[in-house]
Design a protein around this motif. Structure first.
Motif, short mmCIF file in Angstrom:
data_model
loop_
_atom_site.label_atom_id
_atom_site.label_comp_id
_atom_site.label_asym_id
_atom_site.label_seq_id
_atom_site.Cartn_x
_atom_site.Cartn_y
_atom_site.Cartn_z
N PHE B 677 0.88 -1.18 0.09
CA PHE B 677 0.08 -0.18 -0.01
C PHE B 677 1.06 1.34 -0.04
CE2 PHE B 677 -2.23 3.34 2.64
CZ PHE B 677 -3.22 3.59 1.73
N ILE B 691 -7.03 1.12 1.77
CA ILE B 691 -6.99 -0.31 1.35
C ILE B 691 -8.38 -0.64 1.30
CG2 ILE B 691 -6.47 -2.65 2.29
CD1 ILE B 691 -4.00 -1.63 3.34
N ILE B 696 -6.32 -1.03 -3.82
CA ILE B 696 -6.34 0.41 -2.91
C ILE B 696 -7.42 1.26 -3.92
CG2 ILE B 696 -4.75 2.44 -2.68
CD1 ILE B 696 -2.42 0.48 -2.98
#
Lengths: 334, 902
Positions: B677, B691, B696
């Motif tokens: 991420f 997330i 994402i």
């Protein structure tokens, strides 16, 4: 046609032969153990119980049908599978006890493969015989290790030196049907004679080497026969019977038993018919008490071994169950 | 001979005399989906379709394939899946997968027949039983198989193209693509065989392998390494040969000349304890192998009896004996005293103990092996070969069952390693079924002399439990403590005795010692309740302070079947119905060294761990955890296990796999996800990024993990599980700290309850188990669907123990008589009860992940519950397992009072 294959025996490279014969004459001329479908033999060969030449008769033509015979009964070719027998309409209608037993023995895959001829002539399932380490009468030896050893699955009628029962369910049922077998398309032999008296521990049947069982000859069917088959086993399916029974009854409208045939298996070196039980039943009206008495009488004369005492009681249980199922026309099995 | 296999024409000029269809299909055609297991036509693993009809390839002569159209499981590959295969995947009709190809082809044939005869009707379980009676599954996946075939026949999978699968490796298993050790075929691979001793006890005077080497086609013949010149059981390894084919290897064995001095032997406990019995380990007692996992507790020998020096009951065992003796004569006190006898149960994994060894050069070896313990075997092999550990690579991609018998560097592996080194070619050693049944290990049998004293109001006064274990030549059974572990209160005298005799060594078997201990204790408790005229649960409540256990009592009381159970001995008919209960408990083991590595890169998510999937489903567990953290489909996660080059993984034993890998896998996945991420947000300059399921979410939409991974530098996270926080010092930790072998005793016990319904037919002696309820308090079932599948299998093996399974010896020679699957009876599909499985959560929060293992717990109380149910049905207490028709009939009719207690 002869297929040769390398086989090594006793340290010396020898040739053991596999002969695929196409006629009975070829089968007679060839030397070796006769193989039909191989369901019994290939197990023994893989596990080093049997060796030597093989004479494969599976390609002999004309042995694969069930047909009406000139005696008013039906003939079953030796190559006919157990499954085909169990599903044949004429067998189901006229010889229901045979159809039931054929549908209940072994496993579906075996029933699809194994031949009726082979089912009659298979070798013992004794766990000593089928163990590479043991010698016994049936392997050319001169003693029975099961007698002094563990014979919990052994005989309850001790007819000869071999302590293990005959494995053929089909043989037991055909005995109960008064069937004959035809040998080499020529002579006939009763099932009783095929198995002898059980005194010779070396043999599972009396057929001389090289002779081929070609057909099973069934006598004319009985009208309105009620029959059943039952085997006592520990699990739900697919096990050699501890005790098995075949019953055929004809019962008139007044509930009088006019005809009775009772046979048991898994208990002696040969399948046993029980004429004294049949005599108790014939001419009597059906009753629970009669069936119970007949079942108790089924083990009369039993000579159990130290570890097969339980079979005496189990014979009574199996015969009672089979009588009741036959009377109520319950399709049988385990 | 010309034949068609999977629509391809084959012509073979010569066939071996004894060649069967399965031999030809596997070795000449390389179609290894079809398995050879029993070689007697019983288990159905080799089933193929011949002109559409299922036949057992192990009995079908190859010559009889002439002109036939044969179909193997490979005819239905991943691109060509049959609805039956999809149904097996969705309903989890498989575990280890070794029997699966046979079931699949039989299932397909059944489906086709069914459609013709019945259209889209749903077949009954009875009809499926009839059709599949020729197949055996030792893992006990029958419940899933029933469900799968019913659904497939009813058309539920006809139009399905996207396949849901419970197990990530199910596709490989239902198509026959999964490669087991038996399926490895390396270029130039030789067939290895072991010469087994024909005597139960003998001195080996000489071994001469040279005549075997003189035979054409023999590449190596060696005395068995480590052979100490005394044979102590039939089948002990004497020598080994490698040859170009099986027939030559078999012939070579016969040429090896061995001189023996035969010694008088003993088989079984009574013979071994006779005064004049030969003392079989005298002078070599340190060499006696262990029948338990891990360590052997100290013991003192007297002839063939080895008595544990630790009294597991504590410091005052004499007090327990006194209390029992006093209670016998005292008003208001009761004693249950009996000998509970256990038969020997054989593991019977369908894939035998087997190995293929290959030396790429003189210092490196690859060992393909059917094992539960990739890392342990690597270490043992390195030690045996005197090689650095990293020079030994152990590979077990798929394993056809283990159940405890495949923990060690066993003889087949040693033979393969040595023969391959000696011959310079890869060598496979795969025993025949009789060798496997006789030598592959077993759950030790024996008996417990058990005495239980209680007051009339149910207070537990004393327990005396003396165990006598028959593990053949093996020692180290720890089982008396397991009788006492479930209950508190009272004085205890707990003693373990190994009684050694001349048969092959026992091995750990799913809950070692547990099944026998509970067979004794749970029957004794049941009998005590009956004699005190107390409710079986009310009595147990008085002896219990564990919260989880108490919850299980509540659960049993809530079951209708329990509330409506018949009175003991209240039935007179032919079929007698009974309901019985038993409880069990098991220790909590885990591997603190277990390490899970996850890579994210161009290949997507790849998980690595040197554990192995023996049907327990760890491949799926790992995939599922990672998939859940990333919110992707589990099949998108690649799991690489079964290879010693991966990070340390737990042994599949001691119910420790899931509990060892779940927590580190979850932690690693979270860490990796957070790292991806951060990297992605930075690399792609995402705004308002968070997330979200599958990737994402950011201001411009969703960026999936699969898109991200190829575009950022490869990332790797590796997490070691580590130990649980230690709340209090406990004795188990003391022992395992000494062991230092990747195993740790965790705190707390797993508890289980099982309620069994039986139907006893007093005419035929058959006992059926129509329904079973089981509830396990293990803190948390990580993956309930996978856990349930394992419990189903555990119940089946417990039923086998209770009703069918028994290793039988010929005492005169020491040979195993149940050397095939016709005579050794494992449960078949028709013996499957309807099973209701539940889990009770909580109570084990201190364990990392909050849940502990269940694989052993789920099987050990089952047999005792069956026996208690039979007592409920017949009022006869059967103290000896298994409860065969022979024993039932004998007890009912011939010795009606022998087994009955008051």
């Amino acid at each position: 046609m002869k297929a040769l294959a390398g086989f090594i025996f006793g340290g010396k490279k020898q040739m053991s032969t596999l002969t695929m014969v196409a006629t009975l004459d070829e089968a007679r001329e060839a030397t070796g153990e006769i193989r039909a479908s191989g369901t019994d033999m290939m197990d023994r060969r893989r596990h080093h119980i049997s060796s030597g030449n093989i004479v494969d008769i599976s390609r002999i033509p004309g042995l694969n049908t069930i047909e009406a015979n000139d005696r008013g009964g039906y003939s079953i070719g030796a190559h006919v599978t157990i499954d085909a027998t169990s599903r044949h309409q004429a067998i189901i209608s006229h010889y229901p006890g045979l159809a039931m037993a054929a549908g209940a023995l072994a496993t579906p895959q075996i029933r699809w493969m194994a031949s009726m001829g082979g089912a009659l002539l298979q070798t013992t399932r004794c766990w000593y015989f089928r163990h590479e380490a043991f010698h016994c009468y049936k392997k050319g030896g001169n003693h029975c290790p099961a007698r002094a050893g563990d014979h919990r699955f052994g005989v309850a009628f001790d007819l000869g030196p071999c302590a293990f029962p005959h494995p053929s369910t089909i043989g037991m049922v055909l005995l109960n049907y008064g069937a004959q077998v035809e040998i080499d398309n020529r002579r006939n032999l009763s099932i009783a004679d095929l198995y002898g008296d059980g005194r010779d521990p070396r043999r599972d049947h009396t057929l001389p080497a090289g002779e081929v069982l070609t057909r099973i000859v069934l006598p004319p069917p009985l009208a309105d026969e009620r029959a059943s088959y039952f085997r006592a086993i520990s699990r739900a399916r697919a096990e050699w019977p501890l005790v098995e029974a075949s019953v055929r009854l004809v019962i008139d409208p007044g509930d009088i038993i006019t005809f009775a045939r009772v046979a048991i298996g898994g208990v002696a070196a040969i399948p046993l018919r029980l004429p004294h039980v049949e005599a108790m039943l014939e001419g009597k009206p059906v009753s629970d008490a009669l069936f119970a008495r007949a079942a108790e009488a089924a083990s009369e004369g039993a000579t159990p071994l130290p570890m097969t005492q339980y079979k005496v009681q189990l014979i009574a249980g199996a015969v009672l169950e089979t009588l009741q199922r036959a009377y109520r026309r319950i399709w049988g099995g385990e | 001979m010309q034949t068609t296999i999977n629509e391809k024409q084959y012509a073979f000029e010569t066939l071996d005399t004894d060649e069967t269809a399965v031999d030809l299909i596997r070795s000449r055609c390389g179609l290894t989906g079809t398995k050879l297991v029993c070689g007697s036509g019983v288990c159905g693993a080799c089933t193929v379709l011949v002109d559409g009809t299922p036949m057992v390839g192990c009995l079908l002569p190859a010559q009889q394939m002439e002109g036939k159209a044969v179909e193997t499981v490979e005819a239905y590959d991943a691109e060509n899946l049959h609805p039956v295969q999809r149904a097996f995947m969705a309903h989890d009709g498989l575990q280890c997968g070794y029997c699966t190809p046979g079931f699949i082809v039989e299932g397909i044939a059944f489906y086709k027949r069914w459609r013709v005869e019945h259209g889209l009707q749903r077949p009954s379980p009875e009809q499926i039983t009839d059709a599949l009676a020729g197949h055996l599954c030792r893992c006990g996946a029958y419940a899933g198989i029933y469900a799968a075939l019913q659904a497939a026949c009813a058309g539920e999978f006809d139009a399905v193209t996207e396949t849901h699968t419970q197990r990530v490796d199910a596709l490989e298993k239902v198509t026959g693509a999964a490669r087991y050790t038996t399926d490895i075929q390396l270029p130039g691979q030789l067939c290895g065989k072991i010469l087994r001793a024909p005597h139960a006890y003998a001195r080996v005077l000489s071994i001469d392998c040279t005549p075997a080497l003189a035979l054409a086609g023999v590449k190596a013949a060696i005395p068995f390494p480590g052979q100490d010149s005394v044979v102590r059981y039939v089948g002990q390894s004497i020598a080994a040969v490698a040859a170009v084919d099986e027939a030559t290897a078999t012939a070579a064995l016969k040429r090896i000349k061995v001189e023996y001095e035969i010694l008088p032997h003993v088989i079984g406990i009574p013979a071994a304890m006779a005064e004049d019995a030969p003392d079989i380990w005298r002078g070599h007692r340190r060499e006696a192998p262990g029948a338990s996992e891990g360590f052997t507790l100290p013991g003192a020998w007297k002839q063939n009896v080895r008595t544990g020096l630790l009294n597991m009951g504590g410091l005052r065992p004499a007090r327990a004996r006194q209390l029992v003796a006093a209670a016998k004569d005292k008003e208001g006190q009761h004693v249950i005293e009996s000998r509970y006898t256990n038969a020997i149960q054989i593991h019977t994994a369908l894939e035998p103990h087997c190995a293929v060894a290959h030396w790429p050069d003189e210092t490196q070896v690859q060992l393909y092996i059917s094992t539960q313990a990739v890392t342990a075997v690597q270490q043992q092999a390195a030690r045996h070969l005197r090689l650095p550990v990293e020079n030994v690579t152990v590979i077990a991609e798929h394993v056809g069952g283990g159940f405890g018998a495949k923990h060690d560097l066993y003889d087949e592996a040693i033979a393969a390693l040595e023969l391959a080194r000696c011959s310079g070619a890869p060598v496979a050693v795969i025993p025949l079924r009789p060798e496997e049944m006789s030598l592959g290990g077993f759950r030790p049998g024996g008996y417990f002399d058990l005495k239980l004293a209680a007051s009339s109001d149910g207070e537990l006064l004393a327990l005396v439990s003396h165990a006598y274990s028959d593990g053949g030549v093996a020692i180290g059974n720890i089982t008396s403590a397991l009788t006492a572990m479930g209950y508190s209160g009272g004085a205890r005298d707990l003693r373990d005795h190994d009684v050694v005799s001349n048969h092959a060594p026992g091995k750990p078997f799913r809950g070692p010692g547990g099944t026998g201990a509970l067979w004794a204790m749970e029957q004794a408790v049941d009998q005590m309740a009956h004699e005190l005229q107390l409710d079986a649960l009310a009595l147990r409540r008085k002896w219990t302070d564990n919260e989880n256990r108490l919850k299980l009592y509540d659960w049993v009381e809530s079951l209708e079947v329990w509330q409506n159970r018949p009175e003991v001995g209240s039935q007179n008919g032919r079929y007698r119905r009974g309901v019985g209960v038993a409880f069990g408990q098991w220790i909590y083991l885990y591997d603190p060294e277990a390490t899970v590595q996850i890579d994210a890169g161009p290949d997507g998510l790849v998980v690595r761990c040197a554990t192995q999937d023996i049907g327990n489903g760890v491949r799926t567990t790992l995939a599922r955890i990672v998939a859940e953290v990333f919110t992707v489909e589990q099949t998108k996660v690649q799991v690489l296990i079964g290879r010693s080059t991966y990070p340390h993984g737990p042994v599949a034993g001691g119910s420790r796999v899931t509990v060892s890998v779940f927590e580190p896998a979850e932690r690693a996945a979270h860490l990796l996800r957070d790292r991806l991420f951060g990297l992605a947000a930075e690399t792609f300059d995402l705004s308002a990024a968070e997330i979200a399921p599958g990737g994402i979410r950011h201001s411009a939409g969703l960026l999936s993990w699969m898109e991200i991974m190829p575009q950022i530098p490869p990332q790797q996270v590796s997490i070691k599980r580590g130990a649980d926080p230690q709340l209090v010092q406990h004795i188990g930790a003391f022992f395992t700290n000494q062991m230092g072998m990747g195993v740790m005793f965790g705190q707390g016990l797993a508890h289980g309850a099982v309620v069994v319904e039986v139907e006893v037919d007093i005419l035929s002696g058959k006992t059926r188990v129509p329904r079973v309820w089981e509830n396990l308090a293990i803190g948390r079932a990580y993956l309930p669907d996978m856990a349930r599948s394992q419990v189903y299998g555990g119940i089946l093996q417990g039923i086998g123990y209770a009703l069918y399974e028994e290793k039988v010896f010929d005492h005169a020679t020491g040979n195993n008589l149940v050397s095939n699957l016709q005579d050794y009876h494992i449960p078949g599909i028709g013996d499957t009860p309807e099973m209701f499985v539940e889990f009770t959560d909580g109570g084990l929060e201190h364990a990392k992940g909050q849940g502990i293992g269940l694989s052993e717990l789920c099987t050990i109380p089952v047999a005792a519950a069956v026996a208690n149910a039979v007592y409920n049905a017949t009022a006869i207490r059967f103290t000896q397992s298994p409860l065969t028709p022979e024993r039932l009939i004998t007890a009912l009719y011939q010795e009606p009072n022998r087994n009955a207690q008051a």
